[in-house]
Design a protein around this motif. Structure first.
Motif, PDB file in Angstrom:
ATOM      1  N   ARG A 286      50.864  31.580  91.773  1.00  0.00           N
ATOM      2  CA  ARG A 286      51.905  32.057  90.847  1.00  0.00           C
ATOM      3  C   ARG A 286      51.440  31.940  89.388  1.00  0.00           C
ATOM      4  O   ARG A 286      52.180  31.547  88.501  1.00  0.00           O
ATOM      5  CB  ARG A 286      53.204  31.276  91.069  1.00  0.00           C
ATOM      6  CG  ARG A 286      53.806  31.496  92.434  1.00  0.00           C
ATOM      7  CD  ARG A 286      54.908  30.521  92.770  1.00  0.00           C
ATOM      8  NE  ARG A 286      56.000  30.563  91.802  1.00  0.00           N
ATOM      9  CZ  ARG A 286      57.072  29.769  91.870  1.00  0.00           C
ATOM     10  NH1 ARG A 286      57.177  28.895  92.863  1.00  0.00           N
ATOM     11  NH2 ARG A 286      58.026  29.865  90.978  1.00  0.00           N
ATOM     12  N   ALA A 287      50.209  32.327  89.170  1.00  0.00           N
ATOM     13  CA  ALA A 287      49.622  32.231  87.824  1.00  0.00           C
ATOM     14  C   ALA A 287      48.639  33.367  87.626  1.00  0.00           C
ATOM     15  O   ALA A 287      48.133  33.957  88.592  1.00  0.00           O
ATOM     16  CB  ALA A 287      48.926  30.889  87.634  1.00  0.00           C
ATOM     17  N   ILE A 288      48.381  33.705  86.369  1.00  0.00           N
ATOM     18  CA  ILE A 288      47.326  34.650  86.036  1.00  0.00           C
ATOM     19  C   ILE A 288      46.157  33.871  85.448  1.00  0.00           C
ATOM     20  O   ILE A 288      46.342  32.794  84.870  1.00  0.00           O
ATOM     21  CB  ILE A 288      47.812  35.724  85.038  1.00  0.00           C
ATOM     22  CG1 ILE A 288      48.255  35.091  83.716  1.00  0.00           C
ATOM     23  CG2 ILE A 288      48.923  36.558  85.654  1.00  0.00           C
ATOM     24  CD1 ILE A 288      48.582  36.094  82.627  1.00  0.00           C
ATOM     25  N   ARG A 289      44.964  34.409  85.608  1.00  0.00           N
ATOM     26  CA  ARG A 289      43.753  33.788  85.074  1.00  0.00           C
ATOM     27  C   ARG A 289      43.161  34.724  84.019  1.00  0.00           C
ATOM     28  O   ARG A 289      42.752  35.853  84.351  1.00  0.00           O
ATOM     29  CB  ARG A 289      42.738  33.538  86.197  1.00  0.00           C
ATOM     30  CG  ARG A 289      43.217  32.567  87.258  1.00  0.00           C
ATOM     31  CD  ARG A 289      42.175  32.409  88.367  1.00  0.00           C
ATOM     32  NE  ARG A 289      41.897  33.698  89.016  1.00  0.00           N
ATOM     33  CZ  ARG A 289      42.657  34.216  89.984  1.00  0.00           C
ATOM     34  NH1 ARG A 289      43.739  33.580  90.402  1.00  0.00           N
ATOM     35  NH2 ARG A 289      42.324  35.365  90.538  1.00  0.00           N
ATOM     36  N   LEU A 290      43.147  34.274  82.785  1.00  0.00           N
ATOM     37  CA  LEU A 290      42.587  35.098  81.717  1.00  0.00           C
ATOM     38  C   LEU A 290      41.090  35.263  81.921  1.00  0.00           C
ATOM     39  O   LEU A 290      40.394  34.320  82.315  1.00  0.00           O
ATOM     40  CB  LEU A 290      42.856  34.466  80.360  1.00  0.00           C
ATOM     41  CG  LEU A 290      44.323  34.321  79.933  1.00  0.00           C
ATOM     42  CD1 LEU A 290      44.402  33.736  78.524  1.00  0.00           C
ATOM     43  CD2 LEU A 290      45.051  35.656  79.985  1.00  0.00           C
TER      44      LEU A 290
ATOM     45  N   VAL B  52      49.758  32.180  75.106  1.00  0.00           N
ATOM     46  CA  VAL B  52      48.351  31.893  75.374  1.00  0.00           C
ATOM     47  C   VAL B  52      47.857  30.665  74.616  1.00  0.00           C
ATOM     48  O   VAL B  52      47.002  29.912  75.102  1.00  0.00           O
ATOM     49  CB  VAL B  52      47.483  33.137  75.046  1.00  0.00           C
ATOM     50  CG1 VAL B  52      47.431  33.388  73.552  1.00  0.00           C
ATOM     51  CG2 VAL B  52      46.084  32.986  75.612  1.00  0.00           C
ATOM     52  N   SER B  53      48.414  30.419  73.425  1.00  0.00           N
ATOM     53  CA  SER B  53      47.953  29.285  72.632  1.00  0.00           C
ATOM     54  C   SER B  53      48.397  27.947  73.211  1.00  0.00           C
ATOM     55  O   SER B  53      47.928  26.887  72.772  1.00  0.00           O
ATOM     56  CB  SER B  53      48.471  29.401  71.196  1.00  0.00           C
ATOM     57  OG  SER B  53      49.877  29.441  71.149  1.00  0.00           O
TER      58      SER B  53
ATOM     59  N   GLY C 174      40.394  28.697  80.304  1.00  0.00           N
ATOM     60  CA  GLY C 174      40.180  28.542  81.736  1.00  0.00           C
ATOM     61  C   GLY C 174      41.380  28.020  82.499  1.00  0.00           C
ATOM     62  O   GLY C 174      41.384  28.039  83.737  1.00  0.00           O
ATOM     63  N   GLU C 175      42.409  27.559  81.805  1.00  0.00           N
ATOM     64  CA  GLU C 175      43.599  27.036  82.474  1.00  0.00           C
ATOM     65  C   GLU C 175      44.497  28.190  82.915  1.00  0.00           C
ATOM     66  O   GLU C 175      44.818  29.063  82.111  1.00  0.00           O
ATOM     67  CB  GLU C 175      44.365  26.114  81.529  1.00  0.00           C
ATOM     68  CG  GLU C 175      45.607  25.476  82.140  1.00  0.00           C
ATOM     69  CD  GLU C 175      46.366  24.618  81.144  1.00  0.00           C
ATOM     70  OE1 GLU C 175      47.397  24.040  81.540  1.00  0.00           O
ATOM     71  OE2 GLU C 175      45.932  24.527  79.975  1.00  0.00           O
ATOM     72  N   PRO C 176      44.913  28.221  84.183  1.00  0.00           N
ATOM     73  CA  PRO C 176      45.811  29.304  84.631  1.00  0.00           C
ATOM     74  C   PRO C 176      47.118  29.295  83.844  1.00  0.00           C
ATOM     75  O   PRO C 176      47.639  28.236  83.497  1.00  0.00           O
ATOM     76  CB  PRO C 176      46.046  28.974  86.111  1.00  0.00           C
ATOM     77  CG  PRO C 176      44.926  28.080  86.503  1.00  0.00           C
ATOM     78  CD  PRO C 176      44.583  27.298  85.276  1.00  0.00           C
ATOM     79  N   ILE C 177      47.641  30.482  83.570  1.00  0.00           N
ATOM     80  CA  ILE C 177      48.926  30.601  82.880  1.00  0.00           C
ATOM     81  C   ILE C 177      49.993  30.903  83.923  1.00  0.00           C
ATOM     82  O   ILE C 177      49.958  31.943  84.585  1.00  0.00           O
ATOM     83  CB  ILE C 177      48.888  31.716  81.827  1.00  0.00           C
ATOM     84  CG1 ILE C 177      47.858  31.376  80.739  1.00  0.00           C
ATOM     85  CG2 ILE C 177      50.268  31.924  81.205  1.00  0.00           C
ATOM     86  CD1 ILE C 177      47.731  32.434  79.675  1.00  0.00           C
ATOM     87  N   GLN C 178      50.916  30.010  84.083  1.00  0.00           N
ATOM     88  CA  GLN C 178      51.962  30.180  85.080  1.00  0.00           C
ATOM     89  C   GLN C 178      52.855  31.367  84.720  1.00  0.00           C
ATOM     90  O   GLN C 178      53.267  31.518  83.572  1.00  0.00           O
ATOM     91  CB  GLN C 178      52.795  28.902  85.198  1.00  0.00           C
ATOM     92  CG  GLN C 178      52.022  27.690  85.694  1.00  0.00           C
ATOM     93  CD  GLN C 178      51.449  27.900  87.089  1.00  0.00           C
ATOM     94  OE1 GLN C 178      52.152  28.361  88.002  1.00  0.00           O
ATOM     95  NE2 GLN C 178      50.178  27.582  87.259  1.00  0.00           N
ATOM     96  N   VAL C 179      53.160  32.191  85.706  1.00  0.00           N
ATOM     97  CA  VAL C 179      54.040  33.338  85.472  1.00  0.00           C
ATOM     98  C   VAL C 179      55.421  32.859  85.028  1.00  0.00           C
ATOM     99  O   VAL C 179      56.094  33.522  84.239  1.00  0.00           O
ATOM    100  CB  VAL C 179      54.147  34.208  86.736  1.00  0.00           C
ATOM    101  CG1 VAL C 179      55.103  35.381  86.509  1.00  0.00           C
ATOM    102  CG2 VAL C 179      52.768  34.735  87.142  1.00  0.00           C
ATOM    103  N   ARG C 180      55.826  31.698  85.485  1.00  0.00           N
ATOM    104  CA  ARG C 180      57.123  31.146  85.077  1.00  0.00           C
ATOM    105  C   ARG C 180      57.176  30.920  83.568  1.00  0.00           C
ATOM    106  O   ARG C 180      58.216  31.122  82.936  1.00  0.00           O
ATOM    107  CB  ARG C 180      57.402  29.835  85.820  1.00  0.00           C
ATOM    108  CG  ARG C 180      58.824  29.327  85.617  1.00  0.00           C
ATOM    109  CD  ARG C 180      59.110  28.111  86.485  1.00  0.00           C
ATOM    110  NE  ARG C 180      60.507  27.718  86.395  1.00  0.00           N
ATOM    111  CZ  ARG C 180      61.489  28.248  87.103  1.00  0.00           C
ATOM    112  NH1 ARG C 180      61.206  29.221  87.968  1.00  0.00           N
ATOM    113  NH2 ARG C 180      62.731  27.835  86.969  1.00  0.00           N
TER     114      ARG C 180
END
Length: 359
Positions: A160-164, A36-37, A42-48
């Motif tokens: 293919r990403a999650i949004r916190l 996460v760091s 607001g930036e999507p975190i890619q599942v990859r």
């Protein structure tokens, strides 16, 4: 917006639910805290990206368990698919160590491994992690098996990403060092329960050492090279180092699990023992930033020679998050010679901002 303490309580409640059949839940939680760091609010975190970290976490655990000559079971329905995939990758390329060699990531097989783990995370643990709560960490835009909608093709067509959810990023950065020991402990207990056939399964310390502590000789692979780069001096007190020198994670491992060379320093035992798992003060932050800038070519060569992980960009993102997004009250170690050995992040906010300003 979820309050940090409420978020932490929910995560601990998830760990108490032992009904899940595999160790994917703690693996995903650790990967999320560790990654996460590296992303902005607001930036999507890619599942990859999460898949890459999950592989790193399972890597050490996919060696044969000492004395049993079998890989630990990570599921009560045979072996966990992710573990099987990693074992197959290891066997096909002959990688047997506890650290992922650089050449492993350069192979075509690595891309296929990450693809497979990414799809598995998207199909099962990512959609199911929040159960029985409503989503409180993230949202995603693909269907999943529990809703009867999972399709690899549909997933490939998503982002293919999650949004916190709002506030989750900063909360995980703040709570990560506190949550990590509980998540690790939950994982160890689950593995011990799944491997009751192993004689040492009742000795939790054996499982912890095997699953999460690098091989004892591993730091020696880079100690000499780091010692040369630091000209034989402790990064903190600048004293000449004798035989008792130690490898230290500058940003503590509990913050992000960063084993990269840019985050490793050589310190004397007294300094390393007193700093422990706290951030170091601005004087020391400036020292490691200068070291990494001046000796980047040597660090790269050391990484290649010793097959040790190194990612300068990742380490810098982690360092910025640790110093610039931690609570003002978080302690920083000022050194053994300082009148007061500990201060707080808030006291040096402007200095940290100056040192870690982006390009």
């Amino acid at each position: 917006m979820t309050e940090p303490l409420v978020l932490g309580e929910k995560i601990l409640s998830l760990l108490e639910d032992s009904s899940r059949s595999a160790t994917y839940k703690p693996a995903l939680l650790l990967a999320l805290i560790d990654r996460v760091s590296e992303f902005e609010e607001g930036e999507p975190i890619q599942v990859r990206s999460l898949a890459d970290r999950v592989i790193e976490l399972y890597w050490q655990q996919t060696r044969p368990y000492p004395g049993a000559n079998v890989v630990l079971r990570q599921s009560n329905r045979g072996q966990a698919e992710i573990v099987t995939r990693i074992c197959e990758f290891r066997e096909s390329l002959g990688f047997g160590g506890s650290l992922i060699p650089t050449k492993a990531r350069d192979s075509k097989q690595w891309d296929r491994l990450v693809d497979a783990v990414e799809k598995k995370l998207a199909q099962e643990p990512i959609p199911r992690l929040h159960v029985p709560f409503e989503p409180f960490l993230y949202e995603f835009d693909w269907g999943w098996a529990g809703k009867g909608k999972w399709s690899a093709r549909a997933y490939a067509g998503s982002n293919r990403a999650i949004r916190l959810l709002p506030g989750v990023r900063d909360s995980l950065i703040s709570l990560g060092p506190l949550l990590r020991p509980f998540i690790v402990r939950s994982w160890i207990e689950k593995a011990a329960n799944l491997n009751g056939h192993i004689d040492a399964a009742d000795a939790m310390v054996h499982f912890e050492r095997f699953m999460f502590r690098p091989e004892r000789e591993a730091p020696s692979k880079v100690r000499e090279g780091l010692l040369d780069i630091q000209q034989g001096r402790c990064i903190y007190c600048l004293g000449r180092l004798g035989a008792g020198n130690e490898v230290d994670h500058f940003v503590p491992w509990s913050f992000s699990g960063d084993d990269g060379l840019d985050n490793l320093v050589i310190a004397c035992h007294p300094c390393n023992n007193r700093k422990r798992a706290t951030l170091a003060g601005p004087e020391f932050l400036e020292a490691i930033l200068e070291r990494n800038d001046l000796w980047q070519a040597d660090l790269t060569a050391l990484s290649q020679e010793r097959s040790w992980p190194k990612n300068e960009d990742r380490t810098m993102k982690i360092t910025r998050s640790a110093y610039l997004h931690s609570p003002a009250e978080k302690p920083v170690w000022m050194g053994r010679a300082a009148p007061e050995q500990f201060a707080s992040v808030g006291q040096f906010e402007a200095e940290f901002q100056r040192l870690l300003a982006g390009p």
